[in-house]
Scaffold this active site. Sequence first.
Site, PDB file in Angstrom:
ATOM      1  N   ARG A 102     -11.651  13.410   6.896  1.00 28.82           N
ATOM      2  CA  ARG A 102     -11.898  12.475   5.790  1.00 28.82           C
ATOM      3  C   ARG A 102     -13.337  12.661   5.348  1.00 28.82           C
ATOM      4  NH1 ARG A 102     -10.496   6.151   4.944  1.00 28.82           N
ATOM      5  NH2 ARG A 102      -8.525   7.193   4.493  1.00 28.82           N
ATOM      6  N   HIS A 129      -5.599  11.967  -1.682  1.00 33.15           N
ATOM      7  CA  HIS A 129      -5.243  11.252  -0.443  1.00 33.15           C
ATOM      8  C   HIS A 129      -3.743  11.452  -0.194  1.00 33.15           C
ATOM      9  CE1 HIS A 129      -5.506   8.662   2.860  1.00 33.15           C
ATOM     10  NE2 HIS A 129      -5.601   7.487   2.288  1.00 33.15           N
ATOM     11  N   GLN A 132      -1.355   9.327   2.230  1.00 37.87           N
ATOM     12  CA  GLN A 132      -0.945   7.992   1.778  1.00 37.87           C
ATOM     13  C   GLN A 132       0.352   8.065   0.975  1.00 37.87           C
ATOM     14  OE1 GLN A 132      -2.767   4.882   2.381  1.00 37.87           O
ATOM     15  NE2 GLN A 132      -0.748   4.171   1.778  1.00 37.87           N
ATOM     16  N   ASP A 220      -5.180   0.454  -6.886  1.00 36.01           N
ATOM     17  CA  ASP A 220      -6.177   0.725  -5.840  1.00 36.01           C
ATOM     18  C   ASP A 220      -7.472   0.040  -6.263  1.00 36.01           C
ATOM     19  OD1 ASP A 220      -7.526   1.830  -3.661  1.00 36.01           O
ATOM     20  OD2 ASP A 220      -7.572   3.870  -4.454  1.00 36.01           O
ATOM     21  N   CYS A 260      -2.656   1.046  -1.329  1.00 38.18           N
ATOM     22  CA  CYS A 260      -2.969   1.802  -0.111  1.00 38.18           C
ATOM     23  C   CYS A 260      -3.806   0.983   0.861  1.00 38.18           C
ATOM     24  CB  CYS A 260      -3.678   3.107  -0.473  1.00 38.18           C
ATOM     25  SG  CYS A 260      -5.266   2.866  -1.307  1.00 38.18           S
ATOM     26  N   ARG A 288       2.091   4.767   7.522  1.00 38.66           N
ATOM     27  CA  ARG A 288       1.113   5.839   7.713  1.00 38.66           C
ATOM     28  C   ARG A 288       1.333   6.474   9.092  1.00 38.66           C
ATOM     29  NH1 ARG A 288      -3.730   5.814   5.044  1.00 38.66           N
ATOM     30  NH2 ARG A 288      -3.974   7.822   6.089  1.00 38.66           N
TER      31      ARG A 288
HETATM   32  N1  NVA Z   1      -9.612   5.193  -3.494  1.00 40.94           N
HETATM   33  C1  NVA Z   1      -9.975   4.611  -2.230  1.00 40.94           C
HETATM   34  C2  NVA Z   1      -8.858   4.764  -1.242  1.00 40.94           C
HETATM   35  C3  NVA Z   1      -9.138   4.177   0.111  1.00 40.94           C
HETATM   36  C4  NVA Z   1      -8.017   4.393   1.084  1.00 40.94           C
HETATM   37  C5  NVA Z   1     -11.245   5.277  -1.718  1.00 40.94           C
HETATM   38  O1  NVA Z   1     -11.370   6.498  -1.844  1.00 40.94           O
HETATM   39  O2  NVA Z   1     -12.125   4.576  -1.226  1.00 40.94           O
HETATM   40  N1   CP Z   2      -5.325   3.523   3.053  1.00 39.60           N
HETATM   41  C1   CP Z   2      -6.246   4.071   3.861  1.00 39.60           C
HETATM   42  O1   CP Z   2      -6.435   5.288   3.922  1.00 39.60           O
HETATM   43  O2   CP Z   2      -6.913   3.160   4.636  1.00 39.60           O
HETATM   44  P1   CP Z   2      -8.195   3.410   5.524  1.00 39.60           P
HETATM   45  O3   CP Z   2      -9.353   3.660   4.606  1.00 39.60           O
HETATM   46  O4   CP Z   2      -8.364   2.123   6.302  1.00 39.60           O
HETATM   47  O5   CP Z   2      -7.964   4.578   6.442  1.00 39.60           O
END
Ligand code: NVA
Ligand code: CP
Length: 305
Positions: A102, A129, A132, A220, A260, A288
């Site tokens: 990540r 992502h 997800q 989101d 998500c 997930r």
């Molecule tokens: N769009 C959000 C998703 C978090 C799971 C981010 O990148 O922070």
């Molecule tokens: N939806 C998601 O990826 O959550 P986290 O940021 O908690 O891993």
Amino acid sequence: MKHFLTLKDLTSDEASNIIQRGIVLKAKQRQGEAHPTLEGKALAMIFDKSSTRTRVSFETGMFQLGGHALFLQSGATQLGRGEPIEDSARVISSMVDLVMIRTFEHSMVQKFAEYSSVPVINALTDLAHPCQILADVMTFVEHRGDIAGKTVAWIGDGNNMAHSWVNGSLTFGYQLNLACPNGYLPDPALLASARSLGANVTLCASPQQAVEGADLVTTDVWASMGQEEEQKIREQAFAHYQVNSKLMATARKDALFMHCLPAHRGEEVAVEVIDGPQSVVWDEAENRLHAQKALMEFLLANVND
Ligand code: NVA
Ligand code: CP
């Protein structure tokens, strides 16, 4: 060997099989039936950004499959002190069987994968992502059956999640309606590429237009990780993009709501929607775990082939 950097790395059949296997693994877990298919395998989890669901699902998933997961916060590794990605990829992949990353720039994950001797999973970049979407489609399938031919409405930022919904329309065959404010549209190159391959994606002028007849409404946060300083300006730009009960009333009566998570109640989604009867966000979060267990099995089965 296959990596999973975006949904484009899976064929439709592979993706559907992963969803079906996720459903089977969920049942086994519920019934207390052991399924140690990845015994002796190790997963390195590299995090440059915060996480609750991703970390817990991958770490627990690997444990339930009989393997082991290592939590590596980049800042506590030599990666965080500038050791080249190429070198880190060669070293880490020489000791583990799978790597999950990540991070911010998608190119980091691509470069890591290029030098990795084991499959690499994108667990969120600024671009995509995909994990997800596996969980989200699994959740739709559990509640409503096949998602092919159904209509998904995306309301809000043209961000990493929106991009993965765009790619997913090719993989899973749903129609995607996106309503994003000007200046916050999805990446034009990603959109054009998906469309040229046959993705059924429409950019809508308003959230109302996007949700009309939708089987699934999803959104989101307005400011993603790394965009915190834009929060105030984004609140203004997205003011008319909240998913509330009035907007949900435009969708099909049996439409589901997904997010998500983490969510900002009162911003991108109203309390009455996320905590209401059409919301399946808790199933979505739990899935997930099950979908990614199936994904890890799939990627490792491919290595053995
Ligand atoms: N769009 C959000 C998703 C978090 C799971 C981010 O990148 O922070
Ligand atoms: N939806 C998601 O990826 O959550 P986290 O940021 O908690 O891993």
